[in-house]
Enzyme design. Structure first.
Site, PDB file in Angstrom:
ATOM      1  N   LYS A 183      31.384   1.024  16.422  1.00 50.15           N
ATOM      2  CA  LYS A 183      29.949   1.083  16.665  1.00 50.15           C
ATOM      3  C   LYS A 183      29.262   0.371  15.512  1.00 50.15           C
ATOM      4  O   LYS A 183      29.470   0.714  14.350  1.00 50.15           O
ATOM      5  CB  LYS A 183      29.467   2.529  16.742  1.00 50.15           C
ATOM      6  CG  LYS A 183      30.014   3.302  17.929  1.00 50.15           C
ATOM      7  CD  LYS A 183      29.405   4.705  17.966  1.00 50.15           C
ATOM      8  CE  LYS A 183      29.935   5.508  19.120  1.00 50.15           C
ATOM      9  NZ  LYS A 183      29.316   6.851  19.192  1.00 50.15           N
ATOM     10  N   ASP A 199      27.200  14.759  27.852  1.00 47.87           N
ATOM     11  CA  ASP A 199      27.567  13.689  28.790  1.00 47.87           C
ATOM     12  C   ASP A 199      29.059  13.764  29.099  1.00 47.87           C
ATOM     13  O   ASP A 199      29.759  12.752  29.107  1.00 47.87           O
ATOM     14  CB  ASP A 199      27.203  12.323  28.194  1.00 47.87           C
ATOM     15  CG  ASP A 199      27.307  11.197  29.230  1.00 47.87           C
ATOM     16  OD1 ASP A 199      27.338  11.510  30.438  1.00 47.87           O
ATOM     17  OD2 ASP A 199      27.382  10.029  28.824  1.00 47.87           O
TER      18      ASP A 199
END
Length: 892
Positions: A642, A746
């Site tokens: 990331k 999620d």
């Protein structure tokens, strides 16, 4: 000979009570509420008793304080007896200031109320939330609108705390007297409109505070008495509406056998009823019309039989004007404590948004004097002589005839005459002729009245034109935000203090009425911050600022704390205390040379960053024993990186560093690990594990269930034991997250990665990948939401907990045992999925569940159903899910 003719005109009927106007202080500050009417469950000292809970007052030790420190499980309350039924619209609270020596206040509270002192009802806002956010310091008053308002006599304020605290409160209530006298109504529960080409429209009474039995609502009040009038087009949404049609209660004709609905209305005492007003929708193009007729019977006393004689009223149906309107039903001044009415259908649907009554609180006295006097309408004697009359102008008016005595006239002749005129409607009552009366005198009266009707009709037309001009400005009711209007100071350069509520005759007004009192100073409080912190979101702190597309149900617009991290991937929600402690810690992950990261593929991106699939050269030597295993014949390790973009804002940079600190705390064999970072120079990077088999969704969708056919033809397959083993691992990883009070938000197969041994590691990349964009519902200007995996409270209330993760785990299990061949709720649109969450909220047995997968054993589907229970407390924990799945899996 007659002295005069009195004409009383009534313009177009409005709601019995307007929440925007009914906002007067009820008397805590000025002492109109007596000390004897203020009680409490406990008090710390005599000087912090309930009598000192008065806003802006400093008697005693400055406030009411319950005994001892308040525990999260404690229920301590301050109770007020308002001595009469009251329409309560606003609550203002303060903490204990005590001339600068106090430092106690309540950050949250909830309300319960009772109309009879026996049955107590918890107040909830239109989204089902009981908690009201209160004070942040000891002296400023916080004013909160109640949406919906409360009709009550008794009220309890219950302070709420998340930790052990000492709390103290001062309060003021705002509202006005409930003159309607209605204490309960009952009838059939509302139906849901499901028409092709239109969104699903629930028309139930969502704020009803009674009980439901056999598809009827009993013993309470709700949307029909909240003072809010429904729109002409019921499918449109106001800003506060959780869903289209929210303001209406509606019924379908073919769902009710008799062709009518029967409603019963209970009142606080015996009353003399003049008329009933029913606000009804008339969108005839959608099969909705005003009722064709109504028949009402009356019960004079609480313990008595229904009188056989009914009052009937017939309407003239309107197929030209689709506007919603009030229908005024004369009730012939009948005396009753209860009324039962049957409303007859004129089309497929009938919808009401308000019902109110005009009445006097005592039966009418009988006049003793032979001479007729000009008494008020509500205090004249027997029911007047009434004639059938109608006009096309639609304005109700009365003609009151008062005269002198006459030696040849009986008292019955000298009664008041009343004429009712309604919009295209006829009033059917029996005339009551005088006994032994002089016919010529009566004819003279009637001729005089008829001659004056021409003038009256002209005045009606003129009045109606003026009303229409004045009503062109739309009425709006805004959401939580309120303002305090106070008298202007004589010194115009100084504004009054925000926490002053001086006069008992002042009102707190909504923001949609800025021009009604231009002489008053308007003060707007700062709206609470609805930022994207990691703590569990609280909908009561947020105001709605943006709208969805008109086709989207409005409750999808709930402000939800941003799910996406700066790189577009999911971010864990963590407790506020944990998040605060993380910001004070240094990054513990090792710094890895960024030149050893070899780019392979971009997995996804967000507003300020990207997720890359890379090979990390030398990572095994760099990490030693903590390194992930090498691939066959490879010298590098597959990792996900990331990376923050160079143009990221300072806030995005801080969020990225906070995410690194969160990830560094995770250490479980079934959770993706943070391996190392590159933060000594820009761009900032975090390096996490990645699995060579990719995500579980892609893996299962390319396989079939194991069989002799798959073996014979070398078809990629998985066995039932493989699927159970995967489920056990996901439950284990989520059990670990739950032990840290981390909420994933999620969980889905797209966020579960696999290696060649079918080891699963839960990740957070799915949201950032374009491959799965159809799994997310995008709200304009805000984050995308995985609504098909979200619990109903997350969609409607923005509430994310371990319990909502359990719901998503149930959907993930369903994905696994369908081999990811279809999307959850594949036959429903996104809007219908959101509508279905509303059915879970209403809990009326209409919610749709995912059907059992063909490969799924019944015991496992039962486990899924337990994950989808409405109440969070009834859902299983991840520990119990792990144990149950482990019992069925031989590998575990």
């Amino acid at each position: 000979m007659f002295l005069f003719l009195l004409v009383v005109l009534h313009p177009k009927a409005d709601a019995q009570i307007d929440p925007g106007e009914c906002r007067y202080p009820l008397g805590m500050e000025d002492g109109r509420i007596q000390n004897a009417d203020i009680t409490a469950s406990s008090q710390w000292y005599d000087t912090t008793g309930p009598q000192y809970a008065r806003l802006n007052r400093e008697e005693g030790d400055g406030a009411w304080c319950p005994a001892g420190q308040l525990q999260p499980s404690d229920v301590q309350y301050l109770q007020l007896d308002l001595r009469q039924l009251t329409f309560l619209t606003v609550v203002a609270t303060q903490g204990r200031y005590a001339r600068s020596s106090g430092n106690e206040f309540a950050r949250k509270y909830r309300l319960t109320y009772s109309r009879d002192g026996h049955r107590w009802v918890p107040w909830r806002n239109r989204f089902g939330n009981e908690i009201i956010m209160a004070n942040v310091n000891t002296y400023e008053s916080v004013v909160k609108d109640l949406h919906p308002p409360i009709i009550t006599r008794f009220l309890r304020l219950i302070p709420v705390t998340d930790t052990v605290h000492t709390v103290c409160m001062r309060i003021e209530l705002f509202g006005c007297s409930w003159q309607d006298g209605l204490t309960a109504y009952s009838g059939p529960e509302g139906h849901t409109m499901m028409a092709p080409g239109y969104p699903i429209t629930p028309l139930n009474d969502s704020t009803y505070d009674g009980v439901q039995e056999r598809r009827r609502v009993l013993g309470g009040l709700g949307q029909l008495t909240d003072g809010v009038i429904g729109l002409d087009d019921f499918s449109q949404t106001r800003q506060y509406m959780p869903w289209p049609g929210y303001d209406y209660v509606g019924w379908r004709n073919d769902s009710l056998g008799p062709g009518y609905i029967e409603m019963e209305f209970q009142f606080d005492r015996q009353r003399n009823f003049t008329f009933m007003k029913v606000h009804s929708n008339n969108m005839f193009a959608r099969g909705v019309k005003v009722f064709s007729s109504v028949s009402c019977v009356f019960k004079p006393r609480l313990i008595s039989h229904w009188e056989p004689e009914s009052v009937e009223f017939h309407t003239v149906l309107d197929d030209r004007n689709p506007s919603a309107r009030y229908v005024t039903v004369p009730l012939d001044r009948r005396v009753a404590t209860a009324i039962r009415c049957r409303f007859y259908f004129a089309d497929t649907w009938m919808m009401f948004s308000e019902i109110s009554f005009q009445s006097a609180t005592n039966p009418l006295p009988t006049l003793k004097s032979p001479m007729m006097t000009s008494l008020p309408f509500e205090t004249q004697s027997r029911a007047p002589t009434t004639f059938t009359a109608a006009t096309a102008t639609g304005v109700l008016f009365r003609v009151v005839l008062i005269g002198h005595t006459h030696p040849r006239m009986t008292p019955s002749v000298k009664q008041t005459l009343i004429w009712y005129f309604t919009d295209g409607s006829t009033v059917t009552t029996k005339p009551r002729p005088p006994e032994d009366s002089n016919t010529s005198i009566l004819i003279g009266c009637l001729v005089t009245i008829i001659l004056l009707l021409v003038v009256i009709i002209f005045l009606i037309l003129w009045w109606q034109y003026v009303c229409k001009v004045m009503e062109k400005g739309p009425r709006r009711i805004l959401d939580e935000e309120v303002m305090v209007r106070l008298p202007c100071s004589s010194d115009s350069s100084q504004s009054p203090p925000l926490n002053s509520l001086d006069s008992p005759y002042e009102r707190v007004f909504l923001l949609d009425t800025p021009t009604r009192f231009p002489e008053r100073t308007e003060l707007r409080g700062k709206a609470p911050d609805c930022g994207s912190g990691y703590a569990e979101p609280d909908i009561t702190r947020c105001t709605h600022q943006q709208s969805l597309q008109s086709s989207v149900p409005h409750y999808a617009e709930t402000l939800i704390v941003k799910l996406q991290g700066v790189t577009g991937s999911n971010t864990y929600a963590v407790p506020a205390l944990t998040a605060d402690s993380l910001t004070r810690k240094d990054i513990t992950a090792a710094e890895f040379p960024r030149e050893h990261l070899i780019f392979r593929e971009k997995l996804g991106e967000g507003q300020f960053g990207e997720v890359h699939l890379c090979e990390a050269e030398g990572l095994v030597e760099f990490l030693g024993e903590d390194a992930p295993p090498l691939l066959d014949g490879k010298s590098s390790v597959l990792v996900a990186v990331k990376q923050l973009r160079a143009d990221a804002t300072a806030n995005a940079r801080n969020d990225f560093l906070k995410e690194i600190k969160i990830m560094s705390r995770l250490n479980d064999p079934n959770i993706i690990r943070l391996l190392c970072v590159c933060v000594h120079s820009d761009p900032l990077c975090m390096v996490t594990e990645y699995m060579e088999n990719g995500d579980l969704n892609m893996f299962l969708s390319q396989r079939e269930i194991e069989s002799t056919l798959t073996h014979a033809n070398n078809i990629p397959s998985v066995s039932m034991m493989d699927l159970l083993h995967m489920a056990v691992q996901i439950a284990s990883g989520m059990k670990y997250l739950g032990s840290l009070n981390f909420v994933h938000r999620d969980l889905a197969t797209r966020n579960c990665l696999l290696d060649r041994q079918l080891t699963i590691k839960i990740s957070d990349f799915g949201m950032s990948r374009n491959l799965y964009s159809s799994d997310y519902y995008r709200i304009q200007g805000r984050a995308v939401l995985p609504i098909r995996w979200m619990a109903w409270e997350s969609i409607l209330l923005g509430k994310f907990t371990t319990g909502s993760d359990v719901w998503a785990f149930g959907v993930t299990l369903w994905e696994i045992f369908t081999l990811c061949t279809e999307q959850p709720y594949s036959l429903l649109t996104d809007e219908q999925v959101i509508e279905n969450s509303g059915e879970f909220f209403r809990n009326q047995g209409r919610q749709i569940y995912l059907s059992p997968p063909p490969l799924c054993p019944p015991a496992l589907y039962e486990l899924m159903m337990r994950c989808w229970r409405r109440d969070i407390i009834d859902r299983p924990s991840f520990n119990s899910l792990y144990q149950a799945l482990r019992f069925h899996s031989p590998r575990s």
